[in-house]
Scaffold this motif. Sequence first.
Motif, PDB file in Angstrom:
ATOM      1  N   GLY A 292       0.962  -1.122  -0.163  1.00 43.25           N
ATOM      2  CA  GLY A 292       0.083  -0.056   0.104  1.00 43.25           C
ATOM      3  C   GLY A 292       0.897   1.201  -0.067  1.00 43.25           C
ATOM      4  O   GLY A 292       1.640   1.550   0.869  1.00 43.25           O
ATOM      5  N   GLY A 293       0.670   2.130  -1.227  1.00 44.01           N
ATOM      6  CA  GLY A 293       1.354   3.337  -1.216  1.00 44.01           C
ATOM      7  C   GLY A 293       2.600   3.251  -1.551  1.00 44.01           C
ATOM      8  O   GLY A 293       3.524   4.166  -1.854  1.00 44.01           O
ATOM      9  N   ARG A 294       3.294   2.024  -1.896  1.00 43.91           N
ATOM     10  CA  ARG A 294       4.622   1.891  -2.392  1.00 43.91           C
ATOM     11  C   ARG A 294       4.475   1.036  -3.538  1.00 43.91           C
ATOM     12  O   ARG A 294       5.695   1.201  -4.374  1.00 43.91           O
ATOM     13  CB  ARG A 294       5.341   0.760  -1.655  1.00 43.91           C
ATOM     14  N   LEU A 295       3.410   1.023  -4.409  1.00 45.89           N
ATOM     15  CA  LEU A 295       3.447   0.307  -5.757  1.00 45.89           C
ATOM     16  C   LEU A 295       2.555   1.237  -6.867  1.00 45.89           C
ATOM     17  O   LEU A 295       1.356   1.730  -6.420  1.00 45.89           O
ATOM     18  CB  LEU A 295       2.780  -1.076  -5.742  1.00 45.89           C
ATOM     19  N   ARG A 296       3.383   1.647  -7.911  1.00 47.46           N
ATOM     20  CA  ARG A 296       2.557   2.421  -8.909  1.00 47.46           C
ATOM     21  C   ARG A 296       2.924   1.513 -10.131  1.00 47.46           C
ATOM     22  O   ARG A 296       3.857   0.989 -10.356  1.00 47.46           O
ATOM     23  CB  ARG A 296       3.358   3.781  -9.158  1.00 47.46           C
ATOM     24  N   TYR A 297       1.637   1.424 -10.623  1.00 50.20           N
ATOM     25  CA  TYR A 297       1.417   0.643 -12.052  1.00 50.20           C
ATOM     26  C   TYR A 297       0.946   1.247 -13.164  1.00 50.20           C
ATOM     27  O   TYR A 297      -0.152   1.945 -13.161  1.00 50.20           O
ATOM     28  CB  TYR A 297       0.561  -0.467 -11.584  1.00 50.20           C
ATOM     29  N   ASP A 298       1.447   1.440 -14.300  1.00 54.94           N
ATOM     30  CA  ASP A 298       1.259   2.013 -15.558  1.00 54.94           C
ATOM     31  C   ASP A 298       0.749   1.361 -16.647  1.00 54.94           C
ATOM     32  O   ASP A 298       1.987   0.702 -16.845  1.00 54.94           O
ATOM     33  CB  ASP A 298       1.873   3.408 -15.688  1.00 54.94           C
ATOM     34  N   VAL A 299      -0.173   1.241 -17.641  1.00 54.50           N
ATOM     35  CA  VAL A 299      -0.095   0.764 -18.649  1.00 54.50           C
ATOM     36  C   VAL A 299      -0.499   1.598 -19.905  1.00 54.50           C
ATOM     37  O   VAL A 299      -1.198   2.482 -19.923  1.00 54.50           O
ATOM     38  CB  VAL A 299      -1.546  -0.267 -18.668  1.00 54.50           C
ATOM     39  N   LEU A 300       0.457   1.543 -20.717  1.00 56.00           N
ATOM     40  CA  LEU A 300       0.458   2.474 -22.086  1.00 56.00           C
ATOM     41  C   LEU A 300      -0.458   1.872 -23.030  1.00 56.00           C
ATOM     42  O   LEU A 300      -0.249   0.653 -23.558  1.00 56.00           O
ATOM     43  CB  LEU A 300       1.813   2.373 -22.595  1.00 56.00           C
ATOM     44  N   PRO A 301      -1.628   2.566 -23.433  1.00 61.48           N
ATOM     45  CA  PRO A 301      -2.363   2.168 -24.436  1.00 61.48           C
ATOM     46  C   PRO A 301      -1.755   1.739 -25.636  1.00 61.48           C
ATOM     47  O   PRO A 301      -1.021   2.559 -26.392  1.00 61.48           O
ATOM     48  CB  PRO A 301      -3.580   3.158 -24.482  1.00 61.48           C
ATOM     49  N   GLY A 302      -1.859   0.468 -26.323  1.00 58.12           N
ATOM     50  CA  GLY A 302      -1.359   0.180 -27.432  1.00 58.12           C
ATOM     51  C   GLY A 302       0.139  -0.099 -27.319  1.00 58.12           C
ATOM     52  O   GLY A 302       0.754  -0.490 -28.293  1.00 58.12           O
ATOM     53  N   GLY A 303       0.724   0.145 -26.096  1.00 59.01           N
ATOM     54  CA  GLY A 303       2.356  -0.382 -26.057  1.00 59.01           C
ATOM     55  C   GLY A 303       2.444  -1.773 -26.235  1.00 59.01           C
ATOM     56  O   GLY A 303       1.699  -2.793 -25.867  1.00 59.01           O
ATOM     57  N   VAL A 304       3.609  -2.007 -26.869  1.00 60.69           N
ATOM     58  CA  VAL A 304       3.860  -3.677 -27.255  1.00 60.69           C
ATOM     59  C   VAL A 304       5.288  -3.820 -26.670  1.00 60.69           C
ATOM     60  O   VAL A 304       5.893  -3.092 -26.069  1.00 60.69           O
ATOM     61  CB  VAL A 304       4.171  -3.389 -28.925  1.00 60.69           C
ATOM     62  N   HIS A 305       5.815  -4.879 -26.889  1.00 64.22           N
ATOM     63  CA  HIS A 305       6.933  -5.545 -26.230  1.00 64.22           C
ATOM     64  C   HIS A 305       8.331  -5.206 -27.202  1.00 64.22           C
ATOM     65  O   HIS A 305       8.679  -6.255 -27.873  1.00 64.22           O
ATOM     66  CB  HIS A 305       6.842  -6.977 -26.044  1.00 64.22           C
ATOM     67  N   ASP A 306       8.824  -4.187 -27.170  1.00 63.67           N
ATOM     68  CA  ASP A 306      10.011  -3.763 -27.940  1.00 63.67           C
ATOM     69  C   ASP A 306      10.956  -2.779 -27.209  1.00 63.67           C
ATOM     70  O   ASP A 306      10.190  -2.008 -26.288  1.00 63.67           O
ATOM     71  CB  ASP A 306       9.641  -3.498 -29.193  1.00 63.67           C
TER      72      ASP A 306
END
Length: 257
Positions: free
Chosen positions: A222-236
């Motif tokens: 709690g309060g120590r984890l940030r998570y971001d997802v880039l729309p359309g982001g691929v694995h490169d």
Amino acid sequence: MNTIPQGYLEPCDRTGRVERLDYGDKYALLYVPDGPAARMVYLIHGGGGDQHSFFCPAFLNMVDHMIRSGDMAPVYIVAPCFYAAAETDKSPSSSGIAVKRFIDELREQVMPLAEGYTGRTFARGDRAVGGFSMGAVATWYAFMQALDLFGRFLPLSGDCWTCGEKGGGSHPLETAAALADAAVRQGLPAFAIRAITGSEDIAYPNLDPQIRAMRAREDVFGGRLRYDVLPGGVHDYDTMFRYLYDALPDLFARELS
């Protein structure tokens, strides 16, 4: 998520330098910025790559510009290689074994060499470790084994494999529990995690369930984890460099909790 300015991919008028640091039959690369630095970032490559995967012209130019423009304070950046020097099997299963084994090498050989070169002693809050893909798997192992060394973690497009290959997707609750237990076992020191992936990334189906399970462990994360997802982001790597452009300026900005 911010987009890298096109000019940042071209050479900068003020540049850092890259030093090769040899140990045994291996070596790491160290980026020494133009200007005094008080922090150290360790970046671990993906499967099949090596220390040059990060230290390509586009990335080094971007970092030079970010420092030159004041987007972030100067930092040292270390790029090691987790494979043995003579390794030929770079399959996912063999790479998974290599990254788990590598944390001892990072602690005992890479870090003393790199930090000895700088002539500085870094507090754990001034050290970060991150990586892309299999390098992110290594980053989760660093969290489980080396909270005494690192306070900041930047896993990019990779889950934790402590419960097996792609275990963050197949065993998210068990993976989150193992990570939480590892933090408690190490004394639960202050830390910060920023995990990033893309919605079209092959790692998304494995990382996303793990993060959701970790969020349920408020007592540890709690309060120590940030998570971001880039729309359309691929694995490169091009997409991953965009993650770093967004994350590096804030990596040391917040107090650890």
